[in-house]
Design a protein around this motif. Structure first.
Motif, PDB file in Angstrom:
ATOM      1  N   LEU A 438       0.421  -0.763   0.218  1.00 40.71           N
ATOM      2  CA  LEU A 438       0.157  -0.531  -0.122  1.00 40.71           C
ATOM      3  C   LEU A 438       0.516   1.478  -0.259  1.00 40.71           C
ATOM      4  CD1 LEU A 438      -3.083  -0.776   2.727  1.00 40.71           C
ATOM      5  CD2 LEU A 438      -3.148  -1.032  -0.342  1.00 40.71           C
ATOM      6  N   ALA A 439       2.242   1.411   0.814  1.00 35.35           N
ATOM      7  CA  ALA A 439       2.951   2.367   0.464  1.00 35.35           C
ATOM      8  C   ALA A 439       3.617   2.613  -0.361  1.00 35.35           C
ATOM      9  CB  ALA A 439       4.059   2.045   1.737  1.00 35.35           C
ATOM     10  N   ILE A 440       4.160   1.170  -0.784  1.00 33.25           N
ATOM     11  CA  ILE A 440       4.768   1.896  -2.627  1.00 33.25           C
ATOM     12  C   ILE A 440       3.437   2.283  -3.828  1.00 33.25           C
ATOM     13  CG2 ILE A 440       5.132   0.811  -4.149  1.00 33.25           C
ATOM     14  CD1 ILE A 440       6.807  -1.322  -2.051  1.00 33.25           C
ATOM     15  N   LEU A 441       2.322   1.690  -3.534  1.00 36.70           N
ATOM     16  CA  LEU A 441       1.303   2.343  -4.139  1.00 36.70           C
ATOM     17  C   LEU A 441       0.942   3.390  -4.034  1.00 36.70           C
ATOM     18  CD1 LEU A 441      -0.928  -1.238  -4.485  1.00 36.70           C
ATOM     19  CD2 LEU A 441       0.625   0.171  -6.250  1.00 36.70           C
ATOM     20  N   TYR A 442       1.101   4.196  -3.026  1.00 38.78           N
ATOM     21  CA  TYR A 442       0.495   5.454  -3.362  1.00 38.78           C
ATOM     22  C   TYR A 442       1.736   6.073  -3.228  1.00 38.78           C
ATOM     23  CZ  TYR A 442      -0.800   9.758  -0.496  1.00 38.78           C
ATOM     24  OH  TYR A 442      -0.929  10.405   0.057  1.00 38.78           O
ATOM     25  N   LEU A 443       3.020   5.840  -2.558  1.00 40.65           N
ATOM     26  CA  LEU A 443       4.014   6.885  -3.114  1.00 40.65           C
ATOM     27  C   LEU A 443       4.148   6.630  -4.574  1.00 40.65           C
ATOM     28  CD1 LEU A 443       6.721   5.827  -0.431  1.00 40.65           C
ATOM     29  CD2 LEU A 443       5.757   8.187  -0.889  1.00 40.65           C
ATOM     30  N   LEU A 444       4.004   5.301  -5.695  1.00 38.26           N
ATOM     31  CA  LEU A 444       3.893   5.493  -7.325  1.00 38.26           C
ATOM     32  C   LEU A 444       2.565   6.321  -7.352  1.00 38.26           C
ATOM     33  CD1 LEU A 444       4.338   2.202  -7.820  1.00 38.26           C
ATOM     34  CD2 LEU A 444       5.920   4.028  -8.078  1.00 38.26           C
ATOM     35  N   VAL A 445       1.556   6.151  -7.217  1.00 34.59           N
ATOM     36  CA  VAL A 445       0.664   7.553  -7.294  1.00 34.59           C
ATOM     37  C   VAL A 445       1.116   9.230  -7.491  1.00 34.59           C
ATOM     38  CG1 VAL A 445      -1.839   8.490  -7.055  1.00 34.59           C
ATOM     39  CG2 VAL A 445      -1.610   5.835  -6.685  1.00 34.59           C
ATOM     40  N   GLU A 446       1.756   9.097  -6.031  1.00 32.89           N
ATOM     41  CA  GLU A 446       2.710  10.412  -5.830  1.00 32.89           C
ATOM     42  C   GLU A 446       3.213  10.468  -6.806  1.00 32.89           C
ATOM     43  OE1 GLU A 446       4.703  12.373  -2.031  1.00 32.89           O
ATOM     44  OE2 GLU A 446       2.086  12.198  -1.625  1.00 32.89           O
ATOM     45  N   THR A 447       4.631   9.769  -7.578  1.00 30.94           N
ATOM     46  CA  THR A 447       4.562  10.589  -8.241  1.00 30.94           C
ATOM     47  C   THR A 447       4.258  10.320  -9.352  1.00 30.94           C
ATOM     48  OG1 THR A 447       7.136   8.636  -7.131  1.00 30.94           O
ATOM     49  CG2 THR A 447       7.192   8.827  -8.920  1.00 30.94           C
ATOM     50  N   ALA A 448       3.392   9.831  -9.888  1.00 33.46           N
ATOM     51  CA  ALA A 448       2.361  10.332 -11.101  1.00 33.46           C
ATOM     52  C   ALA A 448       2.359  11.167 -11.559  1.00 33.46           C
ATOM     53  CB  ALA A 448       1.546   9.514 -11.597  1.00 33.46           C
ATOM     54  N   GLN A 449       1.828  12.465 -10.435  1.00 34.76           N
ATOM     55  CA  GLN A 449       1.655  13.347 -10.452  1.00 34.76           C
ATOM     56  C   GLN A 449       2.468  14.640 -11.266  1.00 34.76           C
ATOM     57  OE1 GLN A 449       0.110  14.832  -6.610  1.00 34.76           O
ATOM     58  NE2 GLN A 449      -1.192  13.341  -6.426  1.00 34.76           N
ATOM     59  N   TYR A 450       4.148  13.713 -10.908  1.00 39.65           N
ATOM     60  CA  TYR A 450       4.651  14.828 -11.752  1.00 39.65           C
ATOM     61  C   TYR A 450       5.435  14.382 -13.268  1.00 39.65           C
ATOM     62  CZ  TYR A 450       4.564  16.876  -6.825  1.00 39.65           C
ATOM     63  OH  TYR A 450       4.375  17.504  -5.833  1.00 39.65           O
ATOM     64  N   ILE A 451       4.336  13.818 -13.859  1.00 41.43           N
ATOM     65  CA  ILE A 451       5.262  13.497 -14.955  1.00 41.43           C
ATOM     66  C   ILE A 451       4.417  13.485 -15.699  1.00 41.43           C
ATOM     67  CG2 ILE A 451       5.038  10.881 -15.893  1.00 41.43           C
ATOM     68  CD1 ILE A 451       5.751   9.023 -14.346  1.00 41.43           C
ATOM     69  N   GLU A 452       4.656  14.759 -17.095  1.00 42.63           N
ATOM     70  CA  GLU A 452       3.450  14.806 -18.017  1.00 42.63           C
ATOM     71  C   GLU A 452       4.333  14.084 -19.188  1.00 42.63           C
ATOM     72  OE1 GLU A 452       5.242  18.388 -19.270  1.00 42.63           O
ATOM     73  OE2 GLU A 452       3.861  19.161 -17.228  1.00 42.63           O
ATOM     74  N   TRP A 453       2.823  13.839 -19.873  1.00 45.84           N
ATOM     75  CA  TRP A 453       2.834  12.742 -20.446  1.00 45.84           C
ATOM     76  C   TRP A 453       2.751  13.173 -22.312  1.00 45.84           C
ATOM     77  CZ3 TRP A 453       3.770   6.853 -20.058  1.00 45.84           C
ATOM     78  CH2 TRP A 453       3.958   6.808 -19.013  1.00 45.84           C
TER      79      TRP A 453
END
Length: 453
Positions: A438-453
């Motif tokens: 759960l911690a890893i998934l949450y941090l990955l979701v947070e990481t995705a906020q700083y990715i522009e496609w």
């Protein structure tokens, strides 16, 4: 008195008895003079009453050893054939095509291609074979259980860090009048809030985690004493700083490559504070260099790494570096943080002191802050030249210190740790728990906020 088959007495050695002294009724045997003293009554291998063939009929006694009576698999009593001659056993009727009979058992027919294994009783590929009990099964089970407990506490600490940041942000916005405007427009207020915020949101959940680990006796005292060897620690600070700088460039190249190949752009959380006034610069130094160096080292190289060291130094270094990387929450910093985490973890392990890690962490962040100050206060050209000189000096110092370290301290070993599990099994047991996933998934979701496609 023993007798021959026709009733003629003889002694136990096979010699005829002397009729004059031993047996007055003795009559000479019908075998010529073969019954003389010391000679066998069956010298020529024939007994006329039974027509039995002496197995040693040819008188073969070479070097005192008689030949096998079943030469050519013949038995003189009816020319009996060896039941194993063609792989057949008349009792079972099972044939082994490779030759040489082996009877069937409860686990299937004998497989001639496989050797017999006395340890297990038999061995045959393709057939059921009982496994030898693992003598360390209970220890491995307990090791997995302990790793999962550590993972759960570490994962909950990470989740607490993220949750606490959200809750504290909400409280500040709700309770402090005009918080949003002050934070956006007042650099000193902005920096001061970041100092306190960064210290609290990470320290509190990991301190709770450390308290739980201590209560469950899963961690000892943190190594907050001085380094074992001050000279080695000094060399490792410069080596670690150079490694962090190299990790930063490696991370930048990786991000550029991914952006070129997949047209994605990685960003960092914005920080628009201009480092132009002395109060802001001093407060920024506390925010960027001092607070993260102390709090993050306590959380990662302290709570996480120290509790995992029982399973080997390298395992603890790598797992703590993984947590350190994920905690940064953006792809610009994640690769860098993993490389830096390995370098800092190694330095802390070798010197036996978390202060070595604090110094490396502080120096790395201070270097980034200095480069930012140059950029905010000098022209672009001057800032680039001074920055390159500074970076070159750091790399040169790191290389020199690395050479000195290899010459003087290369024999310092890392502990392998206790337990019987492989590092791969340990990593799976540590990562694949509910809290850590759960911690890893949450941090990955947070990481995705700083990715522009």
């Amino acid at each position: 008195m023993e007798q021959n088959q026709n009733g003629t007495p003889f002694n136990g050695a096979g010699n005829a008895y002397n009729p004059g002294t031993q047996n007055p009724n003795y009559t000479a045997p019908p075998y010529g003079n073969n019954a003389q003293q010391g000679q066998s009554a069956y010298t020529n291998g024939q007994n006329p009453n039974t027509a039995y063939q002496n197995p040693y009929a040819n008188g073969q006694a070479q070097n005192g050893a008689y030949q096998n009576p079943y030469v050519n698999r013949q038995n003189p009593n009816g020319a009996y054939q060896n039941p194993y001659a063609n792989g057949q056993n008349p009792q079972y009727g099972a044939q082994n095509p490779a030759g040489g009979y082996r009877p069937q058992n409860n686990y299937g027919a004998y497989n001639p291609q496989n050797a017999y294994n006395p340890q297990y009783g038999y061995y045959s590929t393709g057939y059921y074979c009982p496994q030898k009990p693992d003598p360390f099964a209970e220890e491995k089970k307990q090791e997995k259980k302990t790793l999962k407990r550590l993972s759960t506490i570490h994962g909950l600490s990470l989740l607490g860090f993220s949750l606490f940041a959200f809750v504290l942000s909400y409280l500040m916005i709700s309770l402090i009048p005009n918080f949003g405007d002050l934070y956006q427009n007042n650099d000193l207020f902005h920096t001061a809030i970041d100092v306190g915020f960064g210290a609290i949101v990470l320290f509190v959940p990991f301190f709770i985690g450390y308290t739980v680990l201590k209560k469950k006796k899963l961690i000892g005292e943190l190594p907050l004493h001085a380094p074992y060897n001050a000279k080695a620690a000094t060399l490792l600070v410069f080596i670690g700083l150079a490694a962090c700088l190299a990790g930063s460039y490696a991370s930048g190249m990786l991000n550029t490559l991914l952006e070129t190949m997949f047209q994605v752009k990685f960003k960092m959380p914005p920080d628009d504070v201009a480092l132009v006034s002395v109060p802001v610069i001093l407060l920024s130094f506390v925010k960027v260099a001092i607070v993260p160096a102390i709090v993050e080292e306590f959380a990662i190289r302290g709570v996480v790494m120290q509790s995992l060291k029982r399973y080997g130094d390298w395992f603890a270094i790598l797992m703590s570096a993984m947590v350190f990387a994920l905690m940064h929450g953006n792809m610009v910093q994640i690769p860098f943080a993993f490389i830096a985490g390995i370098a800092i973890g190694y330095a802390v392990t070798i010197t036996g002191s978390m202060w070595t890690g604090v110094l490396i962490h502080c120096a790395n962040n201070a270097l980034a802050l200095i480069l930012q100050i140059l950029e905010d206060n000098l022209t672009q050209t001057v800032a680039n030249v001074v920055g390159l000189i500074l970076i070159a000096a750091v790399f040169a110092a790191g290389i020199i210190c690395l050479i000195l370290y290899i010459v003087n301290y290369k024999k310092i070993p890392l502990a392998k740790g206790e337990g019987h599990l492989t590092n791969g099994t340990r990593a799976k047991s540590y990562i694949l728990t509910v809290a850590m996933v759960l911690a890893i998934l949450y941090l990955l979701v947070e990481t995705a906020q700083y990715i522009e496609w």
